[in-house]
Design a protein around this motif. Structure first.
Motif, PDB file in Angstrom:
ATOM      1  N   TYR A  13       4.957  -7.542  15.767  1.00 29.00           N
ATOM      2  CA  TYR A  13       5.257  -7.683  14.380  1.00 29.00           C
ATOM      3  C   TYR A  13       6.202  -6.612  13.875  1.00 29.00           C
ATOM      4  CZ  TYR A  13       2.642 -12.058  14.647  1.00 29.00           C
ATOM      5  OH  TYR A  13       2.118 -13.302  15.053  1.00 29.00           O
ATOM      6  N   LYS A  14       7.161  -6.758  13.113  1.00 27.56           N
ATOM      7  CA  LYS A  14       8.134  -5.966  12.395  1.00 27.56           C
ATOM      8  C   LYS A  14       7.318  -5.298  11.311  1.00 27.56           C
ATOM      9  CE  LYS A  14      11.334  -8.451  11.455  1.00 27.56           C
ATOM     10  NZ  LYS A  14      12.811  -8.986  10.983  1.00 27.56           N
ATOM     11  N   SER A  15       7.736  -4.254  11.029  1.00 21.40           N
ATOM     12  CA  SER A  15       7.167  -3.333   9.700  1.00 21.40           C
ATOM     13  C   SER A  15       8.372  -3.103   8.901  1.00 21.40           C
ATOM     14  CB  SER A  15       6.665  -2.310  10.148  1.00 21.40           C
ATOM     15  OG  SER A  15       5.558  -2.202  11.358  1.00 21.40           O
ATOM     16  N   ILE A  16       7.852  -3.120   7.808  1.00 17.91           N
ATOM     17  CA  ILE A  16       9.098  -3.080   6.650  1.00 17.91           C
ATOM     18  C   ILE A  16       9.316  -1.590   6.561  1.00 17.91           C
ATOM     19  CG2 ILE A  16       9.677  -3.080   3.969  1.00 17.91           C
ATOM     20  CD1 ILE A  16       7.779  -5.624   3.941  1.00 17.91           C
ATOM     21  N   PRO A  17      10.604  -0.995   6.779  1.00 15.96           N
ATOM     22  CA  PRO A  17      10.973   0.155   6.812  1.00 15.96           C
ATOM     23  C   PRO A  17      10.289   1.110   5.541  1.00 15.96           C
ATOM     24  CG  PRO A  17      13.007  -0.962   7.253  1.00 15.96           C
ATOM     25  CD  PRO A  17      11.928  -1.771   7.025  1.00 15.96           C
ATOM     26  N   GLU A  18       9.504   2.226   5.881  1.00 11.86           N
ATOM     27  CA  GLU A  18       8.907   2.763   4.983  1.00 11.86           C
ATOM     28  C   GLU A  18       9.894   3.558   3.961  1.00 11.86           C
ATOM     29  OE1 GLU A  18       5.678   6.589   5.053  1.00 11.86           O
ATOM     30  OE2 GLU A  18       6.789   6.055   6.842  1.00 11.86           O
ATOM     31  N   ASP A  19      11.144   3.809   4.274  1.00  6.55           N
ATOM     32  CA  ASP A  19      11.725   4.546   3.270  1.00  6.55           C
ATOM     33  C   ASP A  19      12.442   3.551   2.174  1.00  6.55           C
ATOM     34  OD1 ASP A  19      13.708   2.851   4.732  1.00  6.55           O
ATOM     35  OD2 ASP A  19      15.023   4.549   5.553  1.00  6.55           O
ATOM     36  N   ALA A  22       0.864  -1.232  -0.024  1.00  8.54           N
ATOM     37  CA  ALA A  22      -0.005   0.026   0.101  1.00  8.54           C
ATOM     38  C   ALA A  22       1.057   1.286  -0.014  1.00  8.54           C
ATOM     39  CB  ALA A  22      -1.014   0.035   1.266  1.00  8.54           C
ATOM     40  N   LEU A  23       2.122   1.212   0.621  1.00  9.82           N
ATOM     41  CA  LEU A  23       2.813   2.286   0.804  1.00  9.82           C
ATOM     42  C   LEU A  23       3.573   2.446  -0.601  1.00  9.82           C
ATOM     43  CD1 LEU A  23       4.659   1.685   4.173  1.00  9.82           C
ATOM     44  CD2 LEU A  23       2.806   3.232   3.679  1.00  9.82           C
ATOM     45  N   VAL A  24       3.890   1.317  -1.417  1.00 10.33           N
ATOM     46  CA  VAL A  24       4.414   1.513  -2.759  1.00 10.33           C
ATOM     47  C   VAL A  24       3.397   2.028  -3.540  1.00 10.33           C
ATOM     48  CG1 VAL A  24       5.543   0.001  -4.515  1.00 10.33           C
ATOM     49  CG2 VAL A  24       6.121  -0.648  -2.292  1.00 10.33           C
ATOM     50  N   GLY A  25       2.186   1.389  -3.443  1.00  6.04           N
ATOM     51  CA  GLY A  25       1.074   2.111  -4.471  1.00  6.04           C
ATOM     52  C   GLY A  25       0.813   3.435  -4.120  1.00  6.04           C
ATOM     53  N   GLU A  26       0.818   3.914  -3.049  1.00 14.05           N
ATOM     54  CA  GLU A  26       0.617   5.311  -2.627  1.00 14.05           C
ATOM     55  C   GLU A  26      -0.884   5.518  -2.731  1.00 14.05           C
ATOM     56  OE1 GLU A  26       4.025   8.191  -3.220  1.00 14.05           O
ATOM     57  OE2 GLU A  26       3.632   7.444  -5.098  1.00 14.05           O
ATOM     58  N   TRP A  27      -1.995   4.784  -2.749  1.00 15.58           N
ATOM     59  CA  TRP A  27      -3.421   4.976  -2.711  1.00 15.58           C
ATOM     60  C   TRP A  27      -3.937   5.263  -1.595  1.00 15.58           C
ATOM     61  CZ3 TRP A  27      -6.627   1.821  -0.498  1.00 15.58           C
ATOM     62  CH2 TRP A  27      -6.412   0.724   0.003  1.00 15.58           C
ATOM     63  N   ALA A  28      -3.371   5.007  -0.451  1.00 16.89           N
ATOM     64  CA  ALA A  28      -3.873   5.559   0.877  1.00 16.89           C
ATOM     65  C   ALA A  28      -3.017   5.591   1.805  1.00 16.89           C
ATOM     66  CB  ALA A  28      -4.923   4.349   1.317  1.00 16.89           C
ATOM     67  N   ASP A  29      -3.044   6.413   2.733  1.00 25.43           N
ATOM     68  CA  ASP A  29      -2.092   6.627   3.769  1.00 25.43           C
ATOM     69  C   ASP A  29      -2.738   5.841   4.996  1.00 25.43           C
ATOM     70  OD1 ASP A  29      -0.467   7.860   5.905  1.00 25.43           O
ATOM     71  OD2 ASP A  29      -1.375   9.740   5.951  1.00 25.43           O
ATOM     72  N   VAL A  30      -2.163   4.480   5.025  1.00 22.96           N
ATOM     73  CA  VAL A  30      -2.593   3.585   6.207  1.00 22.96           C
ATOM     74  C   VAL A  30      -1.409   3.620   7.110  1.00 22.96           C
ATOM     75  CG1 VAL A  30      -4.183   2.229   4.767  1.00 22.96           C
ATOM     76  CG2 VAL A  30      -1.526   1.797   4.836  1.00 22.96           C
ATOM     77  N   GLY A  31      -0.539   4.149   6.829  1.00 27.14           N
ATOM     78  CA  GLY A  31       0.697   4.109   7.905  1.00 27.14           C
ATOM     79  C   GLY A  31       1.694   2.960   7.650  1.00 27.14           C
ATOM     80  N   ALA A  32       2.807   3.025   8.194  1.00 31.66           N
ATOM     81  CA  ALA A  32       3.924   2.070   7.938  1.00 31.66           C
ATOM     82  C   ALA A  32       3.878   0.872   9.004  1.00 31.66           C
ATOM     83  CB  ALA A  32       5.191   2.531   7.581  1.00 31.66           C
ATOM     84  N   SER A  33       3.249   1.289  10.133  1.00 33.78           N
ATOM     85  CA  SER A  33       3.681   0.285  11.298  1.00 33.78           C
ATOM     86  C   SER A  33       2.717  -0.747  11.564  1.00 33.78           C
ATOM     87  CB  SER A  33       3.508   1.246  12.601  1.00 33.78           C
ATOM     88  OG  SER A  33       4.741   2.338  12.472  1.00 33.78           O
ATOM     89  N   LEU A  34       3.090  -1.971  11.703  1.00 36.54           N
ATOM     90  CA  LEU A  34       2.050  -2.914  12.045  1.00 36.54           C
ATOM     91  C   LEU A  34       1.962  -2.924  13.753  1.00 36.54           C
ATOM     92  CD1 LEU A  34       3.583  -6.209  10.358  1.00 36.54           C
ATOM     93  CD2 LEU A  34       1.493  -4.820   9.724  1.00 36.54           C
ATOM     94  N   ARG A  35       0.989  -3.664  14.357  1.00 35.11           N
ATOM     95  CA  ARG A  35       0.811  -3.507  15.825  1.00 35.11           C
ATOM     96  C   ARG A  35       1.952  -4.482  16.366  1.00 35.11           C
ATOM     97  NH1 ARG A  35      -5.380  -2.730  18.016  1.00 35.11           N
ATOM     98  NH2 ARG A  35      -3.884  -1.079  18.900  1.00 35.11           N
ATOM     99  N   TRP A  36       2.408  -4.330  17.610  1.00 36.20           N
ATOM    100  CA  TRP A  36       3.077  -4.860  18.237  1.00 36.20           C
ATOM    101  C   TRP A  36       2.652  -6.445  18.419  1.00 36.20           C
ATOM    102  CZ3 TRP A  36       2.022  -7.213  23.128  1.00 36.20           C
ATOM    103  CH2 TRP A  36       3.126  -7.922  23.637  1.00 36.20           C
TER     104      TRP A  36
END
Length: 311
Positions: A287-293, A271-285
């Motif tokens: 689980y690790k999240s893929i770095p937004e950058d 979703a971050l790659v597609g840039e269609w919605a601002d859902v944030g980059a962080s999964l809930r504790w």
């Protein structure tokens, strides 16, 4: 909305991602905007509280608020919707069902009890009670590859005979395995079979009905256009599928196989790659999240593979 039959569950269904802030807390404002975009993309339906919705992490209040938000907006927008009541605990799944029956989704999605593998008899005992509580609302069984109990196509029909409300399954298609699809054709009466989103064209050509789509996480509008292509020009749809699979294999799968991120971390990252919605980059504790950058570099490469998803 009225209960959905197996014949009415088909095509490309978009998943509602759990929108979060930097601390991994649910951001309802972002979810509100996300649902608006999903409805505007006109999918065949929208579902909540799947893996990408991080159903396992929600409190009762959070679960109900998300479910109510989706139901109100989909009813207003005329889009079919399903609510995931899944939880590892069968008691909590039943409790969640009781919380949302008044919202009258087209169906509810549920997983099998997942601490110890249930027998087929125990699966039937569980689903019969869920169906009894659901009343007129039908059931879709979510049976992913990591489930403790992996049902075979022949077992779907065993369950269907005892639980008529079971109208769909969401399953792994063994990478479009032809022998598996032959078994599906013999055991899909009254059951809509949904397979991984990136296999949509091949799956439909072999007898599946649709996908609760990970590809929609990248771009729900493009995913819906791809489904329309499946209906009108299968050869072009299959050609696009090969490029989608190439994108997944080269740019997304390494996050799982090499860097050990979860599947739902990849859904959010797409979703971050597609840039269609601002859902944030962080999964809930926890689980690790893929770095937004990292999204920008993946996006540049993806545009050359599947430009249709970035128009």
């Amino acid at each position: 909305m009225k209960p959905l039959s197996s014949d009415e569950i088909y095509g490309n269904w978009a998943t509602l991602l759990l929108a979060t802030d930097k601390n991994g807390e649910i951001d309802v404002s972002r979810m509100n905007d996300e649902i608006d975009v999903l409805i505007d993309s006109q999918p065949n339906g929208i579902y909540s509280n799947g893996t990408a919705g991080e159903f396992y992490s929600q409190t009762d209040d959070e679960f109900l608020r998300i479910s109510e938000l989706l139901a109100v907006k989909c009813e207003k927008g005329g889009i079919p919707f399903q609510i995931g009541i899944s939880h590892m605990s069968p008691q909590i799944s039943l409790h969640r069902l009781k919380m949302i029956t008044h919202l009258k989704p087209g169906a509810v999605q549920v997983i099998l009890p997942d601490w110890f593998p249930p027998t087929l008899e125990e699966c039937a005992i569980f689903l019969k009670k869920i169906a009894a509580e659901a009343g007129e609302i039908n059931l879709v069984l979510y049976n992913p590859p990591h489930a403790k109990k992996q049902l075979q196509p022949e077992e779907w029909q065993v369950l269907k005979k005892g639980i008529p409300a079971l109208v769909g399954v969401k399953v792994f298609d063994r990478n479009s395995d032809l022998e598996w699809y032959k078994r599906v054709k013999d055991n899909r009466d009254g059951i809509s079979v949904f397979i991984p989103g990136h296999n949509l064209a091949t799956g439909i050509s072999l007898g599946a009905q649709g996908a609760y789509s990970n590809v929609s996480c990248l771009n729900p509008r493009a995913a819906q256009k791809w489904y329309q292509l499946v209906r009108t020009d299968m050869s072009q749809a299959l050609e696009l599928e090969q490029r989608i699979k190439h994108f997944m294999k080269t740019l997304i799968e390494p996050f799982i196989t090499q860097h050990h991120f979860s599947n739902h971390a990849c859904d959010r990252f797409m979703a971050l790659v597609g840039e269609w919605a601002d859902v944030g980059a962080s999964l809930r504790w926890p689980y690790k999240s893929i770095p937004e950058d990292l999204a920008g570099d993946v996006r540049k490469k993806a545009v050359n593979i599947i430009p249709e998803f970035f128009e």
